[in-house]
Design a protein around this motif. Sequence first.
Motif, PDB file in Angstrom:
ATOM      1  N   ARG A 788     -54.129  67.411 -44.118  1.00 37.94           N
ATOM      2  CA  ARG A 788     -55.403  66.518 -43.435  1.00 37.94           C
ATOM      3  C   ARG A 788     -55.198  66.674 -42.038  1.00 37.94           C
ATOM      4  N   GLU A 789     -56.254  66.991 -41.408  1.00 37.25           N
ATOM      5  CA  GLU A 789     -56.094  66.892 -39.932  1.00 37.25           C
ATOM      6  C   GLU A 789     -55.776  65.325 -39.463  1.00 37.25           C
ATOM      7  N   GLY A 790     -54.891  65.536 -38.398  1.00 34.34           N
ATOM      8  CA  GLY A 790     -54.434  64.234 -38.071  1.00 34.34           C
ATOM      9  C   GLY A 790     -53.225  63.577 -38.565  1.00 34.34           C
ATOM     10  N   LEU A 791     -52.479  64.274 -39.747  1.00 35.58           N
ATOM     11  CA  LEU A 791     -51.427  63.833 -40.381  1.00 35.58           C
ATOM     12  C   LEU A 791     -50.418  64.956 -40.453  1.00 35.58           C
ATOM     13  N   PRO A 792     -49.129  64.566 -40.592  1.00 38.25           N
ATOM     14  CA  PRO A 792     -48.129  65.348 -40.857  1.00 38.25           C
ATOM     15  C   PRO A 792     -48.418  66.260 -41.877  1.00 38.25           C
ATOM     16  N   PHE A 793     -47.904  67.500 -42.056  1.00 33.45           N
ATOM     17  CA  PHE A 793     -48.015  68.335 -43.128  1.00 33.45           C
ATOM     18  C   PHE A 793     -47.360  67.845 -44.422  1.00 33.45           C
ATOM     19  N   ASN A 794     -47.982  67.800 -45.461  1.00 34.08           N
ATOM     20  CA  ASN A 794     -47.264  67.491 -46.687  1.00 34.08           C
ATOM     21  C   ASN A 794     -47.036  66.069 -46.729  1.00 34.08           C
ATOM     22  N   SER A 795     -48.002  64.957 -46.158  1.00 32.82           N
ATOM     23  CA  SER A 795     -47.538  63.785 -46.298  1.00 32.82           C
ATOM     24  C   SER A 795     -47.816  63.045 -47.631  1.00 32.82           C
ATOM     25  N   TYR A 796     -47.160  62.303 -48.001  1.00 28.97           N
ATOM     26  CA  TYR A 796     -47.302  61.744 -49.626  1.00 28.97           C
ATOM     27  C   TYR A 796     -48.223  60.710 -49.512  1.00 28.97           C
ATOM     28  N   VAL A 797     -48.912  60.907 -50.890  1.00 26.13           N
ATOM     29  CA  VAL A 797     -50.099  59.876 -50.893  1.00 26.13           C
ATOM     30  C   VAL A 797     -49.944  59.262 -52.222  1.00 26.13           C
ATOM     31  N   GLY A 798     -50.194  57.753 -52.525  1.00 29.22           N
ATOM     32  CA  GLY A 798     -50.076  57.122 -53.656  1.00 29.22           C
ATOM     33  C   GLY A 798     -50.551  55.761 -53.231  1.00 29.22           C
ATOM     34  N   LEU A 799     -50.430  54.734 -54.348  1.00 32.92           N
ATOM     35  CA  LEU A 799     -51.015  53.433 -54.181  1.00 32.92           C
ATOM     36  C   LEU A 799     -49.727  52.739 -53.269  1.00 32.92           C
ATOM     37  N   LYS A 800     -49.842  51.593 -53.042  1.00 35.43           N
ATOM     38  CA  LYS A 800     -48.830  51.007 -52.375  1.00 35.43           C
ATOM     39  C   LYS A 800     -48.593  49.720 -52.817  1.00 35.43           C
ATOM     40  N   ARG A 801     -47.438  49.549 -53.372  1.00 34.34           N
ATOM     41  CA  ARG A 801     -47.032  48.148 -54.105  1.00 34.34           C
ATOM     42  C   ARG A 801     -47.158  46.979 -53.144  1.00 34.34           C
ATOM     43  N   ASP A 802     -47.495  45.834 -54.101  1.00 30.80           N
ATOM     44  CA  ASP A 802     -47.611  44.609 -53.195  1.00 30.80           C
ATOM     45  C   ASP A 802     -46.828  43.627 -54.159  1.00 30.80           C
ATOM     46  N   GLY A 803     -45.745  44.031 -54.197  1.00 30.31           N
ATOM     47  CA  GLY A 803     -44.843  43.098 -55.273  1.00 30.31           C
ATOM     48  C   GLY A 803     -45.000  43.204 -56.407  1.00 30.31           C
ATOM     49  N   ILE A 804     -44.672  42.153 -57.452  1.00 29.50           N
ATOM     50  CA  ILE A 804     -44.759  42.121 -58.840  1.00 29.50           C
ATOM     51  C   ILE A 804     -45.416  40.778 -59.168  1.00 29.50           C
ATOM     52  N   PHE A 805     -46.379  41.221 -60.137  1.00 25.85           N
ATOM     53  CA  PHE A 805     -46.818  39.813 -60.669  1.00 25.85           C
ATOM     54  C   PHE A 805     -45.819  38.916 -61.643  1.00 25.85           C
ATOM     55  N   GLN A 806     -46.045  37.627 -60.999  1.00 26.09           N
ATOM     56  CA  GLN A 806     -44.800  36.954 -61.422  1.00 26.09           C
ATOM     57  C   GLN A 806     -45.437  36.043 -62.535  1.00 26.09           C
ATOM     58  N   ASN A 807     -46.652  35.526 -62.606  1.00 26.99           N
ATOM     59  CA  ASN A 807     -47.275  34.866 -63.832  1.00 26.99           C
ATOM     60  C   ASN A 807     -48.509  35.241 -63.994  1.00 26.99           C
ATOM     61  N   LEU A 808     -49.374  34.540 -65.071  1.00 25.75           N
ATOM     62  CA  LEU A 808     -50.608  34.687 -65.412  1.00 25.75           C
ATOM     63  C   LEU A 808     -51.379  34.269 -64.404  1.00 25.75           C
ATOM     64  N   GLU A 809     -51.363  33.292 -63.541  1.00 25.24           N
ATOM     65  CA  GLU A 809     -52.078  32.570 -62.596  1.00 25.24           C
ATOM     66  C   GLU A 809     -52.181  33.735 -61.541  1.00 25.24           C
ATOM     67  N   GLU A 810     -51.360  34.488 -61.067  1.00 22.46           N
ATOM     68  CA  GLU A 810     -51.469  35.559 -59.993  1.00 22.46           C
ATOM     69  C   GLU A 810     -52.301  36.632 -60.566  1.00 22.46           C
ATOM     70  N   ILE A 811     -52.164  37.040 -61.688  1.00 22.96           N
ATOM     71  CA  ILE A 811     -53.230  37.850 -62.448  1.00 22.96           C
ATOM     72  C   ILE A 811     -54.537  37.704 -62.419  1.00 22.96           C
ATOM     73  N   GLN A 812     -54.945  36.511 -62.655  1.00 26.68           N
ATOM     74  CA  GLN A 812     -56.456  36.043 -62.644  1.00 26.68           C
ATOM     75  C   GLN A 812     -57.119  36.505 -61.647  1.00 26.68           C
ATOM     76  N   GLY A 813     -58.180  37.406 -61.783  1.00 23.86           N
ATOM     77  CA  GLY A 813     -58.930  37.634 -60.578  1.00 23.86           C
ATOM     78  C   GLY A 813     -58.199  38.772 -59.597  1.00 23.86           C
ATOM     79  N   ALA A 814     -57.024  39.318 -59.890  1.00 27.40           N
ATOM     80  CA  ALA A 814     -56.404  40.150 -58.916  1.00 27.40           C
ATOM     81  C   ALA A 814     -56.964  41.740 -59.404  1.00 27.40           C
ATOM     82  N   ALA A 815     -57.078  42.392 -58.250  1.00 24.64           N
ATOM     83  CA  ALA A 815     -57.363  43.708 -58.496  1.00 24.64           C
ATOM     84  C   ALA A 815     -56.114  44.786 -59.162  1.00 24.64           C
ATOM     85  N   VAL A 816     -56.927  45.181 -60.277  1.00 28.51           N
ATOM     86  CA  VAL A 816     -55.873  46.071 -61.181  1.00 28.51           C
ATOM     87  C   VAL A 816     -56.636  47.402 -61.284  1.00 28.51           C
TER      88      VAL A 816
END
Length: 1022
Positions: A788-816
Amino acid sequence: MHFFLTIFLICGSYHHLAAQNQKTQVTGVVTSLSDHLSLPGVSIIDVSDPRNAVNADFDGHYSISLKNGNTTLRFTMIGYKPMEVKVNNRSVINLAMDLDVSALDEVVVVGYGTQKKRKVTGAIDQVANEAFQGRPNVNATLALQGKAPSLTIQQTNSEPGAGLNINIRGISTLGNNSPLIVIDGITGGDINALNPADIESVSVLKDAGSAAIYGSRASNGVVLITTRKGSKSLPMSVQYSSLTGFNTPKYFTKPVHGYENAMLRNEAAFNSGETTGVFTTAQIADLKAKGDTEWFAEEIVKPALQLNQNLSISGGNENSTYLVSLGYLDQGSTFVGPKKGMERYNFRINLTNEYGKFKLTSTLAYSKQLINDHSSNTSTLMVDAFRVPLYYKQKDENGNFLTNDVLQQFNSLGILEEGGFRKYDNDDVFGALNAEFKITKSLKAKGVFGGRLWSGNLFTRVKQVNFLTQGVYGADRDTNDESKKSLDLNTQFMLEYAKAFGNHNVGALLGYSNENHSERRSALYTKFNDPDLGTPTSDTVIGKNSYNSNGTDPDGNPASSKNSLNSLFGRLTYDYNDKYFAEFSFRYDGSSKFSEDYRWGFFPSGTLGYALTKENFMESYSNNVGNIKLRTSYGILGNQNVGNYQYQTTYFTFQNAYGFNNASVSGTGYNFSNPQIQWEKAATFNAGIDADFFKGALSFSFDYFDKVTSDILVPPQVPGVFGTALPRFNAAKVGNKGWEITATYRHRGKVLNHSLTVNFGDSKNKVLDYDGGDEKLTGVEELQVILREGLPFNSYVGLKRDGIFQNLEEIQGAAVPEGITVQPGDNRYVDVNKDGKIDDKDKFIFGNPFPRYTYGATYNLDYKNFDLSIFIQGVGKRTMMIRGELVEPFHYNYGMTMYTHQLDYWTPQNPDARYPRLANNGTQSNTNNFRRGSDMYLYDGAYARLKNVQIGYSLSDDVAKSLGMSKFRMYISGQNLFTLSKVKFVDPELSEFNNSMEVRGANSGRAFPTQVYYGMGVDITF
């Protein structure tokens, strides 16, 4: 009377002969006139008997025995003026030698010639032959690693004969980034076919100012290799070197104990809602009581011997020089079974002869490479050995090869021991004739004719191996015979002019070059051959993918091809009083790879230099501190790294195109053309400074470069239903900027000498224009890379982790991810667009896999007769992708073992874990954690490696001479001894991309293991 006269004459003759036979012993100390310090290594030669020569020891002391007390001694040393002293029957001669400024001004090899270092204004690094001495490198490319800034050497694995990536100043095109290789003035040679012991020096041309004279192929830099030659007016010298050692395989990862693995399988099953475990308590207890079996990976590799042997004879008289060398390398493979590995035989003869105004230089080199390999795929063998827990065996007591619940088809040990072989037999002949005639003192003509003939054969035989309880390898009993021949011819004619007009120095070079390349390939593939002999039988079938040199290979590529390049090139140089420097060079290339309308390209460059300390107001600084030189260059370089005939529509035939009248009928296919295909063009700016301090003890060089490559050749994107591929188009632009530093400090004392050389470099590329589409995404295992224009060639693409779900309360309403139900212990991802779900719109762009902040450091020390050399090499920043089984426990049910580094997984008691909780393949937790492709697969690939250590001891000159030698050194050498890195479970040096940055899978446990070398060597000169 006559009797007494006879006795008198006889006695007189006797005394005269006795006087002649009486030897004179001369001793002394050689020092430097400037600082009065001793000079170790000075050569002292008896002029009347040049074979009688010694070297001063580390304290500058020498002792030489002379047949004639009235002879003359000649004292020589690089960097000092040679001196001759009449002995006059003296027994002690002490000498103070004066510095020779002109000798200190090192000669640097440049394109089609040489220049004194003080006159060089381009970005050129020169690597001396010391880089190749005492190291167990199997080829010259590996020996160059870390020896010059921004010269990046990478390998995908450590297997004997494996390919290497060589890159100068990073990524500047979207195709092949390999530099041009020039050996003894002839293009097209193979650097890895050379015997490293035959190399005199390597020049790396980095900028347009130094490389433009090579025009259309210089965009990625140029590597100039000069081989050793004899020396004038020196007696014959015989040099022998031997290095013998062992390569020991090193794994960076380790599986957990067998019983632990069973417990972890049960934990994954429990987390997945299974009601019963995979293993019972009794089974786990039994596994623990029995202990671990040998890990399959360690069972199939064992230490292997490596031999490096070299012999050379050299010398010369006033009009000629000669060098003849022989080399032998035997690098055993660490794979078990019948002997595997690589052998290479090298022969070289370099001659120079001068007849008045005429000089003839001839070079002939031959290399034979033999590689014995297994018949399978190394990565498959390695992963099959990696993925089995430590409670299975590969072989029973009766010699049967076993399969199991994990390996249901075959095992690696059986294939290595009885599954057949691949044998490579390659012959490489390289030669050149260089004739030079001095027309006048200022003008000379030169003609060069040379080339390379390469012939390679690959013979493969697959033997059938039956496994218990099931599985068969090699049931087709393939026997394949593949051949390739190529011929490169290079013809050059040049006129060279050099003249001084007072303080004005003018030089000019004008030349013509023609290069031709041709190759032919053929292959015969057969099945169902005799199981014992591999010969054809009545059941043998000739494969339909066989081809001859008049056809096309299975991929539709022509089996024979030709291309040629005609060129006009030149260079103008000017300097005034060694203060102001200017240079202009050009090349005008015409390539058969392009149509007549786009065939020719013009590639110019200009350089300027300014020796600041030559100014009168800098005289005090120059006398007390050192020198400063500023330099800059700008020019256009080219790139023609495309296949032949792409500007023409080409046709090919293939079998079984369709059926007619109950029979298969062959058909014809074609490849589309691009008549407008043309050169890539790289505009390169370079600015640098060279300086030294402490009267030359510390030297320093810095360069900044900015390179923009336009008209980059890329294949267009076409839908899969289009039915065929399209040729490359000039449809992209890439920018590449960077800098590099080299510094060397040398200290010479009375008994201790040492030096430190450090180099450091960085480059960063950016895609500036891509006409093939807005962007291009390519899958790489669990992730993607993007163009893609403006980026280094063959840059990696993927989701970015935002930690690990610790309990059910964190899961409720979270984006999955849609359709996924997550549990505590599963990965949480960043919702970029805040739409409450995780999908492709939430992907991040991470770093790219090309190394940055590359560096190397070499420390040399000698004390009396002892010497020490330490070489460290590394990378400061790199985004490394690691795939599959080394990240995901029980990967896809394909790998059923866990490794010790994976034990940092989430549990309620380990909330800050590196990895999510254990779960079976196919569960929603496993799909969320490992099928969505996140930065969990990306690691920091920075490392520092103790690449080589040598400790040596040399006999003193008098002891060596008493043993019939002029020099004797013995040493121990170690390679890859220690690695400091952030990622601990793979070799951080290995690359997941080749030199074209093509996607070939990521790093994993599938690479041939890293080799740690220990050996002992000797260097002897007679």
